[in-house]
Design a protein around this motif. Structure first.
Motif, PDB file in Angstrom:
ATOM      1  N   LEU A  50      49.631  57.076  39.014  1.00  0.00           N
ATOM      2  CA  LEU A  50      48.782  56.928  40.193  1.00  0.00           C
ATOM      3  C   LEU A  50      47.746  55.852  39.869  1.00  0.00           C
ATOM      4  CD1 LEU A  50      50.015  59.831  40.394  1.00  0.00           C
ATOM      5  CD2 LEU A  50      47.885  60.531  41.513  1.00  0.00           C
ATOM      6  N   PHE A  51      47.832  54.706  40.549  1.00  0.00           N
ATOM      7  CA  PHE A  51      46.916  53.600  40.287  1.00  0.00           C
ATOM      8  C   PHE A  51      45.832  53.526  41.358  1.00  0.00           C
ATOM      9  CE2 PHE A  51      50.679  51.973  38.041  1.00  0.00           C
ATOM     10  CZ  PHE A  51      50.114  51.525  36.857  1.00  0.00           C
ATOM     11  N   ASP A  52      44.586  53.485  40.928  1.00  0.00           N
ATOM     12  CA  ASP A  52      43.521  53.028  41.814  1.00  0.00           C
ATOM     13  C   ASP A  52      43.708  51.514  41.962  1.00  0.00           C
ATOM     14  OD1 ASP A  52      41.109  53.024  43.313  1.00  0.00           O
ATOM     15  OD2 ASP A  52      40.008  52.417  41.520  1.00  0.00           O
ATOM     16  N   ILE A  53      43.082  50.920  42.956  1.00  0.00           N
ATOM     17  CA  ILE A  53      43.278  49.484  43.198  1.00  0.00           C
ATOM     18  C   ILE A  53      42.023  48.683  42.847  1.00  0.00           C
ATOM     19  CG2 ILE A  53      43.796  47.733  44.944  1.00  0.00           C
ATOM     20  CD1 ILE A  53      45.503  49.819  46.380  1.00  0.00           C
ATOM     21  N   ASP A  54      40.939  48.876  43.605  1.00  0.00           N
ATOM     22  CA  ASP A  54      39.714  48.099  43.370  1.00  0.00           C
ATOM     23  C   ASP A  54      39.101  48.465  42.026  1.00  0.00           C
ATOM     24  OD1 ASP A  54      39.345  46.534  45.877  1.00  0.00           O
ATOM     25  OD2 ASP A  54      39.324  48.517  46.787  1.00  0.00           O
ATOM     26  N   GLY A  55      38.875  47.456  41.191  1.00  0.00           N
ATOM     27  CA  GLY A  55      38.293  47.676  39.875  1.00  0.00           C
ATOM     28  C   GLY A  55      39.325  47.961  38.800  1.00  0.00           C
ATOM     29  N   VAL A  56      40.584  48.195  39.209  1.00  0.00           N
ATOM     30  CA  VAL A  56      41.665  48.456  38.250  1.00  0.00           C
ATOM     31  C   VAL A  56      42.702  47.338  38.295  1.00  0.00           C
ATOM     32  CG1 VAL A  56      43.534  50.031  37.612  1.00  0.00           C
ATOM     33  CG2 VAL A  56      41.347  50.953  38.365  1.00  0.00           C
ATOM     34  N   LEU A  57      43.187  47.033  39.499  1.00  0.00           N
ATOM     35  CA  LEU A  57      44.175  45.976  39.679  1.00  0.00           C
ATOM     36  C   LEU A  57      43.556  44.704  40.238  1.00  0.00           C
ATOM     37  CD1 LEU A  57      47.041  48.126  41.266  1.00  0.00           C
ATOM     38  CD2 LEU A  57      46.654  47.605  38.847  1.00  0.00           C
ATOM     39  N   VAL A  58      42.537  44.852  41.062  1.00  0.00           N
ATOM     40  CA  VAL A  58      41.890  43.703  41.695  1.00  0.00           C
ATOM     41  C   VAL A  58      40.385  43.876  41.685  1.00  0.00           C
ATOM     42  CG1 VAL A  58      43.890  43.318  43.204  1.00  0.00           C
ATOM     43  CG2 VAL A  58      41.965  44.667  44.036  1.00  0.00           C
ATOM     44  N   ARG A  59      39.698  42.745  41.835  1.00  0.00           N
ATOM     45  CA  ARG A  59      38.261  42.739  42.104  1.00  0.00           C
ATOM     46  C   ARG A  59      38.088  41.918  43.371  1.00  0.00           C
ATOM     47  NH1 ARG A  59      34.573  43.570  37.713  1.00  0.00           N
ATOM     48  NH2 ARG A  59      32.941  42.891  39.136  1.00  0.00           N
ATOM     49  N   GLY A  60      37.819  42.603  44.494  1.00  0.00           N
ATOM     50  CA  GLY A  60      37.788  41.916  45.765  1.00  0.00           C
ATOM     51  C   GLY A  60      39.199  41.495  46.125  1.00  0.00           C
ATOM     52  N   HIS A  61      39.436  40.181  46.224  1.00  0.00           N
ATOM     53  CA  HIS A  61      40.766  39.672  46.544  1.00  0.00           C
ATOM     54  C   HIS A  61      41.382  38.920  45.368  1.00  0.00           C
ATOM     55  CE1 HIS A  61      40.560  40.838  50.752  1.00  0.00           C
ATOM     56  NE2 HIS A  61      39.332  40.365  50.778  1.00  0.00           N
ATOM     57  N   ARG A  62      40.849  39.156  44.172  1.00  0.00           N
ATOM     58  CA  ARG A  62      41.375  38.483  42.985  1.00  0.00           C
ATOM     59  C   ARG A  62      42.022  39.496  42.056  1.00  0.00           C
ATOM     60  NH1 ARG A  62      36.347  35.118  40.738  1.00  0.00           N
ATOM     61  NH2 ARG A  62      35.442  37.191  40.959  1.00  0.00           N
ATOM     62  N   VAL A  63      43.234  39.208  41.640  1.00  0.00           N
ATOM     63  CA  VAL A  63      43.942  40.120  40.754  1.00  0.00           C
ATOM     64  C   VAL A  63      43.332  40.052  39.362  1.00  0.00           C
ATOM     65  CG1 VAL A  63      45.710  38.448  40.069  1.00  0.00           C
ATOM     66  CG2 VAL A  63      46.231  40.891  40.019  1.00  0.00           C
ATOM     67  N   ILE A  64      43.251  41.186  38.698  1.00  0.00           N
ATOM     68  CA  ILE A  64      42.808  41.243  37.315  1.00  0.00           C
ATOM     69  C   ILE A  64      44.004  40.881  36.431  1.00  0.00           C
ATOM     70  CG2 ILE A  64      41.971  42.785  35.489  1.00  0.00           C
ATOM     71  CD1 ILE A  64      40.484  44.358  37.685  1.00  0.00           C
ATOM     72  N   PRO A  65      43.894  39.893  35.549  1.00  0.00           N
ATOM     73  CA  PRO A  65      45.055  39.431  34.765  1.00  0.00           C
ATOM     74  C   PRO A  65      45.807  40.549  34.053  1.00  0.00           C
ATOM     75  CG  PRO A  65      43.212  37.927  34.487  1.00  0.00           C
ATOM     76  CD  PRO A  65      42.674  39.087  35.278  1.00  0.00           C
ATOM     77  N   ALA A  66      45.087  41.544  33.564  1.00  0.00           N
ATOM     78  CA  ALA A  66      45.750  42.644  32.854  1.00  0.00           C
ATOM     79  C   ALA A  66      46.723  43.394  33.747  1.00  0.00           C
ATOM     80  CB  ALA A  66      44.709  43.605  32.287  1.00  0.00           C
ATOM     81  N   ALA A  67      46.493  43.353  35.059  1.00  0.00           N
ATOM     82  CA  ALA A  67      47.396  44.044  35.985  1.00  0.00           C
ATOM     83  C   ALA A  67      48.771  43.387  35.998  1.00  0.00           C
ATOM     84  CB  ALA A  67      46.796  44.056  37.391  1.00  0.00           C
ATOM     85  N   LEU A  68      48.811  42.063  35.904  1.00  0.00           N
ATOM     86  CA  LEU A  68      50.095  41.359  35.871  1.00  0.00           C
ATOM     87  C   LEU A  68      50.877  41.720  34.612  1.00  0.00           C
ATOM     88  CD1 LEU A  68      48.922  37.832  37.099  1.00  0.00           C
ATOM     89  CD2 LEU A  68      49.919  39.691  38.458  1.00  0.00           C
ATOM     90  N   GLU A  69      50.176  41.831  33.491  1.00  0.00           N
ATOM     91  CA  GLU A  69      50.833  42.237  32.250  1.00  0.00           C
ATOM     92  C   GLU A  69      51.339  43.667  32.354  1.00  0.00           C
ATOM     93  OE1 GLU A  69      48.778  41.147  28.583  1.00  0.00           O
ATOM     94  OE2 GLU A  69      47.333  40.045  29.807  1.00  0.00           O
ATOM     95  N   ALA A  70      50.539  44.535  32.965  1.00  0.00           N
ATOM     96  CA  ALA A  70      50.929  45.935  33.097  1.00  0.00           C
ATOM     97  C   ALA A  70      52.205  46.072  33.916  1.00  0.00           C
ATOM     98  CB  ALA A  70      49.797  46.733  33.739  1.00  0.00           C
ATOM     99  N   PHE A  71      52.303  45.330  35.023  1.00  0.00           N
ATOM    100  CA  PHE A  71      53.472  45.454  35.871  1.00  0.00           C
ATOM    101  C   PHE A  71      54.684  44.736  35.287  1.00  0.00           C
ATOM    102  CE2 PHE A  71      50.564  47.406  38.641  1.00  0.00           C
ATOM    103  CZ  PHE A  71      51.330  48.212  39.474  1.00  0.00           C
TER     104      PHE A  71
END
Length: 421
Positions: A50-71
């Motif tokens: 179960l993934f939260d989105i804001d602050g975990v995968l994105v900040r506003g409309h910018r993806v957090i780089p670690a999210a790309l590695e995770a997926f």
């Protein structure tokens, strides 16, 4: 966007030393891809994320780089999830399919709409209110969202304001230039309940008109002498006091709007505002709904093993960690046949198949990297408790099962615990 690299299934990372195709074809249960010997299949997952989105995968409309590695770790060579995944967000001022498309564009992975659980998604279960005339508050595609949840007879705050222009008097520029004081309107059907889907834009207008509806038993402008109590049913979603966007400091969330409404109602009537349903994290109802979606996803993929473990990854101790831990307690009680926490008068759901829910806190959002390595705030001292009024302060529920730097580390941790390597 650059193509993702799928994580090899069994035997990932072992070089094939450029074996000829005819030899690699002879290897039992294996095939050659990109210089690696990989397994044809891996054991079916028994856990879900179960993934939260804001602050975990994105900040506003910018993806957090670690999210790309995770997926990259989570997807196979066909771009499919290797485990069941849902995105559980307290956002509500957006359509489900729009949020799914936004996530797809950011992550480079096809996110299906039914993988996205918005704060108000569990309102689909409150079928007893779907045919009632409901006032809906929030912003964005309000009517479309309400109808997708099952509510067919809704009135927006703006529509109510047009019908009764004399109710909205705070903004001098928007006050009606001429007012007619006379008999109340009888061509406006009474409102039978209130839907609070997310923070509105003009708080003063929404606060005033929602109060008018509650105090008049759904007939604003009638001027009732005594406010009815219990008041009309109120369904609300998203209790986040704060959330993290591009700004350095957290922003007000819908929980702040609810706090204003609750305080005004108590001050005016001397009584507490009551909710027929309160959903979004940390509500157990939201996690029940997410667990059901995880189970359905596994069934559609043909994974035979039941999903027994859930891992909830978030950045907010008060919503993500508290909610996951609260749901874990609920699952423990359900496992022993005990009666769990009440979740409102919604349509009954199937008993959960999951037996545990672990909370993983990342430090890329509300809980920032500056806090990493220190004790998670427990509000025992100077730190105030930011949770909703109806969720009592329980320090043990604010302590995450695991604290990591980012979502990539979170996925890596889960894989290690599950022996997925």
């Amino acid at each position: 966007m650059a193509a993702r690299s799928g994580l090899a299934a069994l035997g990932a990372g072992r070089r094939a030393w450029n074996l000829p195709a005819r030899l690699s074809a002879g290897l039992p249960g294996c095939w050659l891809r990109r210089g690696y010997v990989v397994g044809r299949a891996e054991s079916p997952p028994t856990f879900g994320l179960l993934f939260d989105i804001d602050g975990v995968l994105v900040r506003g409309h910018r993806v957090i780089p670690a999210a790309l590695e995770a997926f990259g770790k989570l997807t196979n060579s066909q771009g499919q999830m290797r485990v069941p995944v849902v995105f559980v967000t307290n956002a509500g001022n957006v359509l489900q399919h729009s949020k799914a498309q936004e996530l797809s564009d950011l992550l480079g992975y096809k996110v299906d709409p039914d993988q996205v659980i918005l704060s108000h998604s569990p309102m689909k279960l409150f079928v007893q209110y779907h045919n009632k005339r409901m006032l809906v508050s929030g912003q964005g595609p309000l009517v479309e969202n309400a109808r997708s949840l099952g509510f067919q007879n809704v009135v927006t705050v703006d529509e109510l304001r047009v019908a009764f222009p004399e109710l909205d008097m705070v903004d001098l520029e928007r006050r009606p230039k001429t007012t007619v004081i006379g008999a109340p309107r009888n061509d406006f059907s009474a409102i039978e309940g209130v839907l609070l889907l997310g923070e509105p834009v003009r708080w003063e207008t929404s606060l005033q008109l929602i109060m008018d509806v509650l105090l008049s038993n759904g007939n604003p402008g009638t001027g009732l002498v005594t406010a009815p109590y219990p008041h009309l049913p109120v369904l609300a979603s998203n209790m986040d006091l704060l959330w993290m966007a591009e700004a350095k400091m957290p922003r007000f969330g819908h929980g702040t709007f609810l706090l204003c409404l609750e305080t005004i109602y108590r001050k005016v009537t001397g009584k507490e505002l009551r909710y027929e349903g309160l959903m979004g994290k940390p509500s157990i109802l939201t996690y029940q709904y997410a667990e059901a979606m995880i189970r359905q996803q596994a069934e559609r993929r043909g994974w035979p093993a039941p999903i027994r473990k859930l891992y909830a990854i978030g950045d907010n101790p008060v919503s993500d960690v508290y909610g996951a831990n609260l749901f874990h307690q609920y699952l423990q009680m359900a496992k022993h046949g005990e009666e769990g926490h009440g979740t409102g008068g919604q349509q009954k759901q199937r008993p959960p198949a999951a037996q545990s829910c672990a909370s993983i806190l990342v430090s890329t959002g509300i809980y920032s990297s500056q806090d990493a390595g220190s004790e998670v705030p427990t509000s025992g001292g100077a730190e105030p408790f930011h949770g909703h009024r109806d969720f009592s302060f329980r320090p043990e529920l604010l302590k995450a099962s695991h604290v990591v730097g980012d979502v990539r580390e979170a996925v890596q941790l889960v894989f290690q615990k599950e022996g997925w390597g």
